[in-house]
Scaffold this active site. Sequence first.
Site, short mmCIF file in Angstrom:
data_model
loop_
_atom_site.label_atom_id
_atom_site.label_comp_id
_atom_site.label_asym_id
_atom_site.label_seq_id
_atom_site.Cartn_x
_atom_site.Cartn_y
_atom_site.Cartn_z
N ALA A 27 66.77 39.37 66.78
CA ALA A 27 67.34 40.51 67.21
C ALA A 27 67.57 40.00 68.29
O ALA A 27 66.57 39.52 68.97
CB ALA A 27 66.17 41.17 66.72
N GLU A 28 68.69 40.22 69.16
CA GLU A 28 69.23 40.04 70.49
C GLU A 28 69.23 41.18 71.27
O GLU A 28 69.53 42.29 69.86
CB GLU A 28 70.56 39.08 70.42
CG GLU A 28 70.18 38.35 69.42
CD GLU A 28 71.73 36.91 69.91
OE1 GLU A 28 72.29 37.57 70.61
OE2 GLU A 28 71.61 35.89 69.62
N GLY A 29 69.59 41.30 72.25
CA GLY A 29 69.30 42.53 72.96
C GLY A 29 68.29 43.87 72.79
O GLY A 29 68.08 44.68 72.65
N ILE A 30 66.82 42.94 72.64
CA ILE A 30 65.99 44.31 72.61
C ILE A 30 65.57 44.78 73.30
O ILE A 30 64.75 43.96 74.73
CB ILE A 30 64.50 43.37 71.73
CG1 ILE A 30 65.25 43.28 70.21
CG2 ILE A 30 63.85 44.66 71.32
CD1 ILE A 30 63.90 42.21 69.12
N GLN A 48 64.71 39.18 70.92
CA GLN A 48 65.03 38.41 72.07
C GLN A 48 65.98 39.49 73.65
O GLN A 48 65.98 40.82 72.13
CB GLN A 48 65.49 36.97 72.80
CG GLN A 48 67.44 37.44 72.27
CD GLN A 48 68.03 35.94 72.49
OE1 GLN A 48 67.33 35.05 71.82
NE2 GLN A 48 68.78 36.54 72.68
#
Length: 70
Positions: A27-30, A48
């Site tokens: 997952a990106e943008g957490i 990340q």
Amino acid sequence: MQEKNRNYQVVSSIIDLGHHLGLAIVAEGIETAQQMQWLQELGCEFGQGYLFAKPLSAQEIEIKFYLQHN
């Protein structure tokens, strides 16, 4: 992404599809602990985003991780 809204359902479906295909999910943008919790509950293995660290240059990454692991 909020639990039980449309975006949550889309993310859930993407994670399920990835697992069905034998892929590890990133997952990106957490940005929040709540987002991380939801992603973990959905079975997302990696992530990340700003929750963990601001964007770093390659040199900053090398310095940070070299010093932490040596």
